[in-house]
Scaffold this active site. Structure first.
Site, PDB file in Angstrom:
ATOM      1  N   SER A 145       8.384  14.393  -1.954  1.00 56.05           N
ATOM      2  CA  SER A 145       7.804  14.165  -0.629  1.00 56.05           C
ATOM      3  C   SER A 145       8.608  14.923   0.436  1.00 56.05           C
ATOM      4  O   SER A 145       8.793  16.130   0.297  1.00 56.05           O
ATOM      5  CB  SER A 145       7.794  12.661  -0.356  1.00 56.05           C
ATOM      6  OG  SER A 145       6.875  12.350   0.635  1.00 56.05           O
ATOM      7  N   ARG A 215       5.048   0.887   8.446  1.00 57.44           N
ATOM      8  CA  ARG A 215       5.402   0.889   7.030  1.00 57.44           C
ATOM      9  C   ARG A 215       4.185   0.596   6.155  1.00 57.44           C
ATOM     10  O   ARG A 215       4.027   1.151   5.070  1.00 57.44           O
ATOM     11  CB  ARG A 215       6.495  -0.154   6.780  1.00 57.44           C
ATOM     12  CG  ARG A 215       7.021  -0.197   5.364  1.00 57.44           C
ATOM     13  CD  ARG A 215       7.600   1.109   4.933  1.00 57.44           C
ATOM     14  NE  ARG A 215       8.297   1.032   3.651  1.00 57.44           N
ATOM     15  CZ  ARG A 215       8.642   2.089   2.947  1.00 57.44           C
ATOM     16  NH1 ARG A 215       8.358   3.296   3.383  1.00 57.44           N
ATOM     17  NH2 ARG A 215       9.282   1.953   1.809  1.00 57.44           N
ATOM     18  N   ASP A 311      -2.178  11.737  -6.462  1.00 56.30           N
ATOM     19  CA  ASP A 311      -1.520  11.786  -5.151  1.00 56.30           C
ATOM     20  C   ASP A 311      -2.487  12.399  -4.142  1.00 56.30           C
ATOM     21  O   ASP A 311      -2.868  13.558  -4.267  1.00 56.30           O
ATOM     22  CB  ASP A 311      -0.257  12.649  -5.280  1.00 56.30           C
ATOM     23  CG  ASP A 311       0.575  12.692  -4.009  1.00 56.30           C
ATOM     24  OD1 ASP A 311       0.092  12.247  -2.948  1.00 56.30           O
ATOM     25  OD2 ASP A 311       1.721  13.176  -4.082  1.00 56.30           O
ATOM     26  N   HIS A 344       1.124   8.901  -4.892  1.00 55.57           N
ATOM     27  CA  HIS A 344       2.282   9.623  -4.369  1.00 55.57           C
ATOM     28  C   HIS A 344       3.596   8.958  -4.803  1.00 55.57           C
ATOM     29  O   HIS A 344       4.610   9.608  -4.984  1.00 55.57           O
ATOM     30  CB  HIS A 344       2.181   9.683  -2.846  1.00 55.57           C
ATOM     31  CG  HIS A 344       3.277  10.474  -2.197  1.00 55.57           C
ATOM     32  ND1 HIS A 344       3.510  11.794  -2.502  1.00 55.57           N
ATOM     33  CD2 HIS A 344       4.204  10.140  -1.267  1.00 55.57           C
ATOM     34  CE1 HIS A 344       4.539  12.229  -1.787  1.00 55.57           C
ATOM     35  NE2 HIS A 344       4.981  11.255  -1.038  1.00 55.57           N
ATOM     36  N   ASP A 345       3.552   7.652  -4.944  1.00 50.53           N
ATOM     37  CA  ASP A 345       4.722   6.870  -5.347  1.00 50.53           C
ATOM     38  C   ASP A 345       5.247   7.205  -6.748  1.00 50.53           C
ATOM     39  O   ASP A 345       6.335   6.773  -7.112  1.00 50.53           O
ATOM     40  CB  ASP A 345       4.355   5.380  -5.362  1.00 50.53           C
ATOM     41  CG  ASP A 345       5.060   4.631  -4.242  1.00 50.53           C
ATOM     42  OD1 ASP A 345       5.904   5.242  -3.566  1.00 50.53           O
ATOM     43  OD2 ASP A 345       4.757   3.442  -4.046  1.00 50.53           O
TER      44      ASP A 345
END
Lengths: 375, 197
Positions: A145, A215, A311, A344-345
């Site tokens: 990222s 967040r 992602d 994406h994680d």
């Protein structure tokens, strides 16, 4: 914050915003030992909300480091074998020079008087650390990222300072969608009355509600649609029926609230503004007037670009565009897409195919780097 | 090591830049690096092969040659290699042209459908041939455009592609194919290796 290693950056640094700075702290952590041949150093760049505590127990938050799945003794990036370095980005809030630090001129925390920084500023501040640690040439520079953006920036700004590089789930410039999501996070912070144009820091309070929403936006974007559906579906949180209220009826709501409010305990709201801005300003082709090819020309560094199939924040296509640019510059580049539902994680969770790939790359690069050094 | 790879390695000069399209697990790239000091890159569609290459420290890009050769700049390699894959593309013509755009030369090998065992299988048994070189059944074959050495020869002439050399392979035997022995070699070669420019 007495458990934090800090390097005072004494040399002047001209920031992209044209402000000249010097004598500022860079907080960092290292794992493993630099070997005699100095061929085993790996620089890890952290993502938006990460810090220098890559693995093991974070002494400040008392939680497991953000990349404990990949880095540590016997892990894919094996700290019994490699010397892993990670610095907190400037603009951050884990000991490095950032908006919550005290401005020596005014004796007050910077708040919004902190300069707007860029990914290049962040990376240039970190290069000094390598000199300090006695690392002439890295074995590998890597990160996911925003850490991937720093990896690309590092290679462009300091050509051949690393033998290999592994930018993960990133791009060479922030897309409109990513800028939009960052703006949503910033607006959430700024809409919180406690934020008070960043001056909350002087009153020793935190715009918790706004920062928690910021967040939550992030957490939605880190998961894939399928992953989220499988993890939560329409499952209810510890209840048999709807509450007919605005409580967190659904597990997914409960998850977001938990993530949001756990985050405010460890992160500074102004830091989120500054770091997301740095990401939005990131555009390698704009820095190099000849475009991306110019950014990567004369590179001996061996690249491995990795993307994740699910992602949607930094898509496989965007990662492939990086590969195309590296190819056009004649660089030695590999590319792998990891097939996963984890979005994406994926680079932060236990994703065996991903971990095997990074291990395979780093181990093989180490053998080549060692041989090259011997000759 | 496949005989074909050894033959391809012998065809190549030392110290050049090579792109291996459909590089598989990287055996050919490995050979070229070690024996010829060649700077080798690979393009491979299968994830597990891509990983095998990465573990070996080889440079490989995961991608589809049919659609992703466009990422390589014009004439960026001395040679581009395509081993026994041309017949699997939707448009072999487009791929072939792209190979010769990316590389100054190309080495293309094909499983020869003109090989006598292939011909007799269809002639005598009336069934689609299944051989060592062509191990698939009609319903699961990835090979969309099977051709013979003669077909490929004619195709290159038609499309103005220069043939520098043709080699026929049958087991351990290699022989040069020219216009005057084309008919016979088309019957007795299992694999045809074309050097194009």
């Amino acid at each position: 914050m007495e458990n934090i290693k800090k390097l005072n950056i004494s040399k002047s640094l001209l920031l992209d915003c044209k402000q000249m700075v010097k004598d500022f702290p860079l907080a960092y952590e290292t794992y493993g030992k630099l070997n005699e041949n100095k061929d085993n150093a790996i620089l890890v760049f952290h993502a938006l909300t990460g810090d220098q505590f890559v693995t093991g127990l974070n002494p400040i938050t008392k939680k497991e480091g953000w990349w404990g799945t990949a880095v540590g003794p016997g892990k894919a990036i094996d700290t019994d074998k490699y010397f892993v370095i990670c610095a907190n980005v400037i603009g951050g809030c884990m000991g490095s020079w950032g908006p919550k630090e005290v401005d020596k001129k005014t004796n007050e925390p910077y708040g919004l008087s902190f300069p707007v920084i860029t990914i290049r500023d962040i990376v240039r501040a970190q290069e000094t650390l390598l000199d300090y640690l006695g690392v002439e040439k890295l074995l590998c520079a890597t990160g996911g990222s925003m850490g991937g953006m720093q990896t690309l920036q590092f290679c462009a700004t300091f050509p051949n300072r690393t033998y290999s590089a592994m930018p993960i789930a990133c791009s060479t410039s922030h897309s409109a969608q990513n800028i939009a999501l960052n703006e949503l996070a910033r607006q959430a912070v700024m809409a919180d009355p406690v934020w008070d144009k960043g001056k909350y820091i002087k009153k020793n309070v935190q715009p918790k509600n706004g920062l928690a929403v910021a967040r939550m936006v992030g957490h939605i974007s880190y998961l894939s649609e399928k992953g989220m559906q499988e993890k939560f579906g329409r499952k209810l949180q510890e209840r048999g029926d709807y509450d007919f209220s605005f409580n967190a009826d659904f597990q997914v709501e409960s998850y977001l609230r938990h993530q949001g409010f756990a985050f405010v305990e460890r992160f500074d709201a102004n830091s989120i503004l500054y770091i997301t801005r740095a990401m939005d300003y990131f555009d390698l082709s704009r820095q190099y007037k000849g475009g991306l090819t110019e950014a990567f020309k004369n590179q001996q560094t061996k690249f491995l670009v990795i993307s994740f199939s699910s992602d949607w924040l930094y898509t496989t296509k965007e990662n492939k565009d990086t590969v195309i640019a590296l190819n056009a510059a004649g660089t030695d580049v590999s590319f792998a897409e990891i097939k996963t539902d984890k979005g994406h994680d994926s680079f932060l969770v236990d994703e065996p195919e991903f971990l095997k790939t990074i291990k395979g790359f780093i181990d093989s690069m180490h053998i080549k780097f060692k041989n090259e050094k011997r000759i | 090591m496949k005989k074909e790879f050894k033959v391809i390695a012998e065809l190549l000069p030392n110290n050049i830049r090579v792109l291996d399209v459909g590089c598989g697990d990287g055996s050919l790239m490995d050979l070229l690096i070690k024996e010829k000091n060649i700077e080798a890159r690979g393009l491979e569609i299968k994830e597990e092969y891509v990983k095998k290459c990465i573990y070996k420290g080889l440079s490989v890009i995961e991608g589809n040659a049919e659609t992703e050769l466009n990422q390589f700049p014009d004439q960026s390699f001395d040679y581009v290699i395509l081993s026994q894959t041309l017949q699997a593309f939707y448009s072999p013509e487009r791929v072939l042209k792209d190979l010769l755009r990316v590389g100054k030369c190309a080495i293309v090998s094909i499983p020869n459908f003109g090989y006598w065992k292939v011909r007799t299988s269809l002639l005598l048994f009336g069934k689609m041939p299944v051989t060592k070189t062509l191990p698939y059944s009609w319903h699961n074959t990835p090979n969309l455009h099977m051709c013979t050495i003669k077909d490929m020869y004619n195709f290159c002439a038609e499309k103005d592609i220069n043939i520098d050399k043709i080699l026929g392979l049958n087991g351990d035997r290699t022989s040069q194919i020219k216009k005057n022995n084309l008919e016979i070699k088309n019957l007795f070669s299992k694999i045809g290796i074309f050097v194009l420019s």
